[in-house]
Write an enzyme that holds these catalytic residues in place. Structure first.
Site, PDB file in Angstrom:
ATOM      1  N   ASP A 109       0.823  -1.208   0.000  1.00  0.00           N
ATOM      2  CA  ASP A 109       0.000   0.000   0.000  1.00  0.00           C
ATOM      3  C   ASP A 109       0.856   1.256   0.000  1.00  0.00           C
ATOM      4  OD1 ASP A 109      -2.408  -1.315   0.012  1.00  0.00           O
ATOM      5  OD2 ASP A 109      -2.641  -1.277   2.183  1.00  0.00           O
TER       6      ASP A 109
ATOM      7  N   HIS B  90     -16.291   5.174   3.925  1.00  0.00           N
ATOM      8  CA  HIS B  90     -16.272   6.098   5.062  1.00  0.00           C
ATOM      9  C   HIS B  90     -17.672   6.439   5.552  1.00  0.00           C
ATOM     10  CE1 HIS B  90     -12.428   6.712   2.895  1.00  0.00           C
ATOM     11  NE2 HIS B  90     -11.952   6.691   4.116  1.00  0.00           N
TER      12      HIS B  90
END
Length: 745
Positions: free
Chosen positions: A588, A683
């Site tokens: 990542d 989110h």
């Protein structure tokens, strides 16, 4: 005497009281009146702390229930039309930030080049700005009761606010629409007794700021004419300010400049005499890192600045929002290291010591602090060791060759489905981890529990019919802190929390010495997960750039050396995973774009270093091993060449809140490798509809081929609840299968 000012103080509280109160309210376990009572007490505690630390100008308006930019949108009624059914209350405020069952949240973007996220103001045809409430006045009146005339209102300036907005058609006209509202806010504050008012305009440290100088003259001429009693501070931070020859002529009382991140350019402007008739608010203590200041070096800088300004005020380089609250709980650290740290409270003390020294009084505290700083610099854990890179392979075989070998090995369908890495961390997981950390749960029992969670979620993923699985990262509190606990050269804090977005806080590790791979990082969990399924399980690692950008990095070596040290450590872990039969390894780089310098002239060097470090970490694998990476919240059109140069086989990008913007990047630039554009927003607790995901996939396929496109959520799922995670992934898989059928037909 020289004065001391502060730009902003951490909201979280020493024990994360802010986060706990807000999340209790969201969960329905705290009434609004009790939430407001608790937050008020936190604000008052923060004000008292700063007063006791000797701060002469104490910020008011830096505190927020979620985000200071959202506060301004709410105050000025910049409310998306889709939320019209709400009353103008706290439920609406949080719905804009988090979404609800019927409405997507507003976009969230990084605050310049930090890991803090702001809620993007949305301008629509129907937007009618008006002063809904002067919350800043309310906070100022509250603060005056505690700190008297030391209270200094702080507000994001109109030019920066509009620059950070979406939906702007006519920039200057939009700014002009806001000026009467700012005027009323300022006049109310002056009438209530305010003198200094800090207007944050960090857009003027970016290249974009060069195009806005004429608008700034018009805006600040208006403020000076309409509110002549106010002492405005034009505040910049994170870099040197642009066009200071012009900005310095604005009719404001003072200028705030960053002498940490823009020292050379800002100092040169000062020495040109641009501020002889102005008050200078000098940012001379680093508001973004946690190392103690070099008092002697900083005092010498102040002595350079002093003769060239009308009056000098000392302050941090930026708001202290970006550092933890206090070091007093970090008693587990090596004493030399602990004494070399400076969190928010310690930085305020450093400012007081510097102010006293500048006035000719080097106190006992000054000399003690200097001694602690010197001890850290001499510590034997601080070297500049870097393994030879001569033997490291930096290039892989051509992508087409790798793609064919990987396709043969993995046997994946078109539009393969996967997740980004983490799954929900339930209260039970947190409870077990806490018991383990406190010594109330044995290592073997804790490992068995983690394996149980891995086994359960491998089964869930197979039931969902995802194509590429993950182990879920249940052993990790944080994607960077976890690695910081296992690599040499890192340490972690007990309560070194920093706000990232909303109530989410992160605890960045501290890089204090040379970084080395000394033990497996995630090998055991990944290999165990792969043993439970015939489907490929991704190995999940964090890349060298993100580890650096999301850590408090050492400040005594170059960033490129630090990138490369960490890259070599990650390379060792990748080799262990590959040797253990892991066919897909994700590295990542969520924060690659975040670390991009704010000035274009400095960006390519950073990107070159980042690409080189990523290749050091990943290029030694076999051609049939598939390397993935993941990135967050990025303006990819700016760095598309560097993303391509990473040469990752597959990249997944967090895009759902700004899907159209990202798609435009790939409509204008050819991207030949595998790619997954996040098809729903993790989110928000809202479950996406099948139709929404199909639309996102179909739009992506207009500029990306079906052979290269992957389907995934836009980020890790750690912060979501289990039920909503499973429901959303069911929709994702169902939508993908429907698109596959359409493509087959």
């Amino acid at each position: 005497m020289v004065k001391v000012s502060n730009l902003g103080y951490p909201r979280l509280g020493e024990q994360r009281e802010w986060k706990q109160a807000i999340e209790a309210f969201w969960a329905g376990n705290l009434e609004q009146k009790d939430l407001e009572k608790q937050l008020k007490q936190l604000r008052i505690n923060h004000l008292k702390k700063q007063k006791e630390a000797g701060i002469d100008l104490i910020p008011v308006g830096d505190f927020s229930c979620y985000d200071h930019v959202l506060d301004l949108s709410f105050q000025f009624n910049i409310i998306p039309k889709r939320f019209d059914e709400y009353e103008r209350n706290l439920d609406l405020y949080f719905a804009i930030a988090r979404g609800d069952k019927d409405n997507v949240a507003s976009s969230m973007k990084k605050w310049f080049n930090t890991n803090y996220h702001y809620i993007v103001p949305e301008w629509e045809v129907e937007t009618k700005p008006h002063l809904q409430n002067n919350y800043l006045l309310d906070l100022y009146l509250e603060a005056r009761e505690v700190v008297g005339d030391k209270a200094k209102p702080v507000i994001t300036g109109p030019i920066t606010y509009v620059s950070l907005s979406s939906g702007i058609v006519d920039f200057e006209a939009t700014v002009q629409r806001l000026l009467p509202l700012y005027k009323q806010v300022f006049q109310d504050l002056i009438d209530a007794g305010a003198t200094y008012i800090q207007i944050d305009e960090p857009i003027f440290v970016t290249d974009e700021g060069e195009l806005l100088v004429d608008i700034a003259k018009s805006v600040y001429d208006f403020f000076a004419r309409e509110v002549p009693q106010a002492h405005f501070i034009f505040q910049t931070y994170f870099e040197s300010a642009v066009c200071l020859d012009k900005l310095s002529k604005l009719p404001v009382t003072g200028f705030g400049l960053d002498f940490i991140h823009g020292r050379a350019e800002n100092l040169a402007a000062v020495k040109q005499g641009l501020f002889r008739e102005k008050e200078l608010f000098a940012g001379i203590v680093n508001g973004r890192n946690i190392w103690a200041v070099n008092l002697e070096e900083t005092l010498a800088l102040l002595e350079e600045i002093g003769p060239f300004v009308k009056r000098l005020t000392l302050q941090p380089s930026s708001s202290l929002l970006h550092v933890p609250v206090t070091t007093k709980y970090e008693t587990h650290l090596d004493p030399v290291l602990k004494n070399g740290l400076s969190f928010a409270d310690e930085k305020l003390k450093e400012l007081e010591l510097l102010a006293s020294a500048f006035d000719g009084n080097k106190t006992k505290g000054y000399h003690e602090a200097l001694s602690r700083f010197s001890a850290l610099q001499a510590a034997d854990f601080r070297h500049v060791a870097l393994e030879s890179l001569a033997e490291v392979k930096l290039e892989r075989s051509p992508y087409k060759l790798r793609q064919a070998l990987q396709a043969e090995k993995l046997q994946l369908p078109i539009l393969p489905t996967t997740t980004i890495g983490s799954f929900p961390q339930s209260p039970e997981i947190r409870k077990k981890r806490l018991a383990w950390k406190r010594g109330n749960l044995s290592d073997s029992d804790y490992k068995d529990f983690i394996k149980t969670e891995i086994r359960r979620w491998i089964a869930i993923q197979e039931d969902l019919d995802l194509d590429v699985l993950v182990h879920g990262e249940f052993e990790r509190v944080d994607m960077v802190e976890f690695f910081g606990q296992k690599l040499a050269g890192f340490t972690t804090t007990k309560l070194g929390w920093v706000q990232s977005y909303g109530s989410r806080a992160v605890k960045p590790p501290i890089i204090y010495g040379d970084v080395k791979h000394i033990q497996p990082l995630s090998l055991e969990e990944t290999v165990y997960a792969q043993s439970l399924t015939k489907k490929p399980v991704k190995g999940m690692l964090t890349g060298p750039i993100t580890i650096t950008n999301w850590s408090f990095e050492r400040d005594d070596i170059s960033r490129s050396d630090l990138f490369n040290q960490i890259a070599l450590a990650i390379k060792d872990e990748i080799q262990l995973l590959e040797q253990s039969g892991i066919a897909i390894i994700q590295v990542d780089e969520a924060a690659l774009r975040e670390g991009l310098p704010l000035r274009q002239q400095k960006q390519q060097a950073y990107l070159d270093d980042a690409v080189a470090a990523f290749k050091i970490a990943t290029s030694s694998v076999k051609d049939e091993t598939q390397i993935h990476t993941h990135m967050c919240y990025s303006k990819f059109d700016e760095i598309i060449d560097s993303i391509r140069a990473l040469d990752a086989d597959v990249i997944s990008i967090e895009t759902s809140r700004s899907h159209g913007d990202i798609i435009e990047s790939f409509e204008t630039a050819v991207y030949p490798l595998g790619i997954g554009l996040g098809v729903y927003d993790i989110h928000s607790p809202r479950i996406p509809t099948k139709e929404e995901i199909i639309v996102n996939i179909q739009r992506s396929l207009k500029c990306l081929s079906k052979e290269q496109f992957w389907v995934n959520p836009d980020c890790g799922l750690k912060t979501r609840r289990e039920a909503e995670t499973i429901a959303a992934l069911e929709v994702l898989v169902s939508a993908t299968k429907e698109v596959r059928q359409q493509l087959d037909n």
